[in-house]
Motif scaffolding. Structure first.
Motif, short mmCIF file in Angstrom:
data_model
loop_
_atom_site.label_atom_id
_atom_site.label_comp_id
_atom_site.label_asym_id
_atom_site.label_seq_id
_atom_site.Cartn_x
_atom_site.Cartn_y
_atom_site.Cartn_z
N LEU A 13 -17.22 -55.25 -45.24
CA LEU A 13 -18.00 -54.41 -46.14
C LEU A 13 -19.43 -54.89 -46.31
O LEU A 13 -20.35 -54.07 -46.42
CB LEU A 13 -17.31 -54.32 -47.51
N ASP A 14 -19.67 -56.19 -46.33
CA ASP A 14 -21.04 -56.68 -46.49
C ASP A 14 -21.94 -56.23 -45.34
O ASP A 14 -23.04 -55.70 -45.59
CB ASP A 14 -21.05 -58.19 -46.64
N PRO A 15 -21.54 -56.40 -44.07
CA PRO A 15 -22.41 -55.88 -43.00
C PRO A 15 -22.55 -54.37 -43.03
O PRO A 15 -23.62 -53.84 -42.70
CB PRO A 15 -21.74 -56.37 -41.70
N LEU A 16 -21.51 -53.66 -43.46
CA LEU A 16 -21.62 -52.21 -43.57
C LEU A 16 -22.62 -51.84 -44.66
O LEU A 16 -23.51 -51.00 -44.45
CB LEU A 16 -20.26 -51.60 -43.87
N ARG A 17 -22.50 -52.46 -45.83
CA ARG A 17 -23.42 -52.14 -46.93
C ARG A 17 -24.85 -52.52 -46.58
O ARG A 17 -25.80 -51.81 -46.94
CB ARG A 17 -22.95 -52.84 -48.21
N SER A 18 -25.02 -53.63 -45.86
CA SER A 18 -26.37 -54.03 -45.44
C SER A 18 -26.98 -52.99 -44.52
O SER A 18 -28.16 -52.62 -44.65
CB SER A 18 -26.33 -55.39 -44.73
N HIS A 19 -26.17 -52.47 -43.60
CA HIS A 19 -26.65 -51.42 -42.70
C HIS A 19 -27.02 -50.17 -43.50
O HIS A 19 -28.08 -49.57 -43.27
CB HIS A 19 -25.57 -51.08 -41.67
N LEU A 20 -26.18 -49.79 -44.43
CA LEU A 20 -26.46 -48.58 -45.21
C LEU A 20 -27.73 -48.73 -46.04
O LEU A 20 -28.49 -47.77 -46.18
CB LEU A 20 -25.26 -48.25 -46.11
N ARG A 21 -27.98 -49.93 -46.56
CA ARG A 21 -29.22 -50.14 -47.32
C ARG A 21 -30.45 -50.00 -46.42
O ARG A 21 -31.47 -49.46 -46.84
CB ARG A 21 -29.20 -51.52 -47.98
N ARG A 22 -30.33 -50.46 -45.18
CA ARG A 22 -31.47 -50.38 -44.27
C ARG A 22 -31.82 -48.94 -43.91
O ARG A 22 -32.99 -48.57 -43.81
CB ARG A 22 -31.18 -51.16 -42.98
N VAL A 23 -30.78 -48.13 -43.70
CA VAL A 23 -31.05 -46.77 -43.21
C VAL A 23 -31.13 -45.75 -44.34
O VAL A 23 -31.55 -44.61 -44.11
CB VAL A 23 -29.97 -46.34 -42.19
N ARG A 24 -30.73 -46.14 -45.56
CA ARG A 24 -30.79 -45.24 -46.71
C ARG A 24 -31.47 -45.97 -47.86
O ARG A 24 -30.83 -46.36 -48.83
CB ARG A 24 -29.38 -44.81 -47.13
N PRO A 25 -32.78 -46.17 -47.80
CA PRO A 25 -33.46 -46.94 -48.85
C PRO A 25 -33.43 -46.28 -50.22
O PRO A 25 -33.54 -46.95 -51.23
CB PRO A 25 -34.90 -47.07 -48.31
N ARG A 26 -33.28 -44.95 -50.27
CA ARG A 26 -33.23 -44.26 -51.57
C ARG A 26 -31.84 -44.41 -52.18
O ARG A 26 -30.83 -44.00 -51.60
CB ARG A 26 -33.54 -42.78 -51.40
N GLN A 27 -31.78 -45.02 -53.34
CA GLN A 27 -30.50 -45.28 -53.99
C GLN A 27 -29.78 -44.01 -54.42
O GLN A 27 -28.56 -44.00 -54.60
CB GLN A 27 -30.71 -46.20 -55.21
N ASP A 28 -30.54 -42.90 -54.61
CA ASP A 28 -29.91 -41.67 -55.06
C ASP A 28 -29.52 -40.75 -53.90
O ASP A 28 -29.03 -39.65 -54.11
CB ASP A 28 -30.85 -40.92 -56.01
N ALA A 29 -29.73 -41.20 -52.65
CA ALA A 29 -29.35 -40.39 -51.49
C ALA A 29 -27.84 -40.36 -51.36
O ALA A 29 -27.16 -41.39 -51.47
CB ALA A 29 -29.98 -40.95 -50.22
N VAL A 30 -27.29 -39.17 -51.13
CA VAL A 30 -25.84 -39.02 -51.03
C VAL A 30 -25.37 -39.54 -49.68
O VAL A 30 -25.87 -39.14 -48.63
CB VAL A 30 -25.43 -37.54 -51.21
N LEU A 31 -24.39 -40.42 -49.71
CA LEU A 31 -23.76 -40.93 -48.50
C LEU A 31 -22.62 -40.00 -48.12
O LEU A 31 -21.67 -39.82 -48.89
CB LEU A 31 -23.21 -42.34 -48.73
N VAL A 32 -22.71 -39.38 -46.94
CA VAL A 32 -21.65 -38.50 -46.45
C VAL A 32 -20.68 -39.33 -45.61
O VAL A 32 -21.09 -39.98 -44.63
CB VAL A 32 -22.22 -37.34 -45.62
N VAL A 33 -19.41 -39.33 -46.01
CA VAL A 33 -18.37 -40.10 -45.32
C VAL A 33 -17.33 -39.14 -44.79
O VAL A 33 -16.83 -38.29 -45.53
CB VAL A 33 -17.69 -41.11 -46.28
#
Length: 288
Positions: free
Chosen positions: A30-50
């Motif tokens: 989860l840590d490497p996944l979350r790190s990747h998501l932070r890099r490509v989605r810098p806006r905290q309010d952007a909706v993550l589509v899973v």
């Protein structure tokens, strides 16, 4: 991958295995996944589509959504309408930090997903699905995800290794026959079974993605005797189907193992592996 031809998994079995699945999942990915998501989605309010492929009753969403930050929209994919309804109804409503979680359900063949359809998807995930696919199907999934720049988390793929304590002379024969059954030819499809993680690593890396693999074993003791008993019946049953010559010995073996399980005298480790594939570049395309 034609999921419409796959057998329906009973909700009772999925519910029985969910606590063991949750305990086994490789949280270290989860840590490497979350790190990747932070890099490509810098806006905290952007909706993550899973997208949850072959979601079953939704155990992956119940485990993962509360561990991902920010608002999320989960698209649940399965061929079974009843399981889809169950999964959608039981999804968490908030992620880590209280971000809102919404959900939609899509019934049908997840094998038709393309890079274009995945545009805007922030994560593709699946649980206990990879070993049911063929190499061509895994390659198609890798092509779609790499083309969309979308990370992939594939959990709980069988690794082909089981450890039972105390040991029995027939353990090896049953385990070998079960592994051969997992690699069977199924309606013209050669399943990967315990070779799935090795194949997935290769095809995702061939598509330019970075791949991490972590162990995610079930560890079943006296407190999990109901799950162990059901698992034993399925494990031995598949071995007996693969090798009918084992039938008389397998029947006696199953009886011994179930008696030990019922008496609290059997421990089982069922080896699984989780795979995280991360794109080398950020996703492109419009947000969903």
């Amino acid at each position: 991958m034609n999921v419409t031809d796959r057998p329906r998994f009973a909700p009772d079995w999925l519910a029985l295995r969910e606590p063991a699945d949750a305990a086994a999942r490789a949280a270290g990915l989860l840590d490497p996944l979350r790190s990747h998501l932070r890099r490509v989605r810098p806006r905290q309010d952007a909706v993550l589509v899973v997208r949850d492929l072959g979601c079953g009753s939704g155990s992956m969403g119940r485990w993962l959504a509360p561990r991902l930050p920010g608002p999320q929209h989960w698209v649940l994919h399965d061929h079974d309408a009843a399981l889809l309804g169950l999964a959608a109804a039981r999804m968490p409503r908030a992620g880590a930090g209280g971000g809102r979680v919404t959900v939609s359900a899509r019934q049908g063949d997840v094998g038709r997903l393309t890079a274009a359809e995945l545009s805007g998807t922030g994560l593709v995930t699946a649980s206990a699905l990879l070993d049911l696919l063929t190499r061509d199907e895994v390659d198609a999934l890798a092509a779609a995800c790499a083309g969309a720049g979308c990370p992939v988390l594939l959990a709980l793929s069988v690794a082909g290794r089981v450890e039972l304590t105390p040991a029995d002379p027939l353990d090896g024969a049953i385990g070998g026959a079960f592994n051969d059954h997992q690699r069977r030819l199924d309606q013209g499809r050669r399943l990967l079974g315990p070779d799935a993680v090795t194949a997935a690593r290769q095809v995702f890396e061939d598509r330019g993605m970075d791949v991490l693999v972590r162990s995610s074993p079930w560890r079943l003791g006296p407190g999990e005797s109901a799950l162990t008993a059901q698992w034993l019946r399925g494990w031995v049953g598949a071995a007996r189907e693969q090798r009918p010559d084992l039938a008389p010995r397998a029947t006696a073996y199953l009886r011994r193992r179930l008696e030990a399980c019922g008496a609290g005298g059997l421990d089982v480790v069922v080896r699984h592996e989780d795979v995280l594939a991360l794109p080398a570049t950020a996703p492109t395309g419009p947000a969903a």
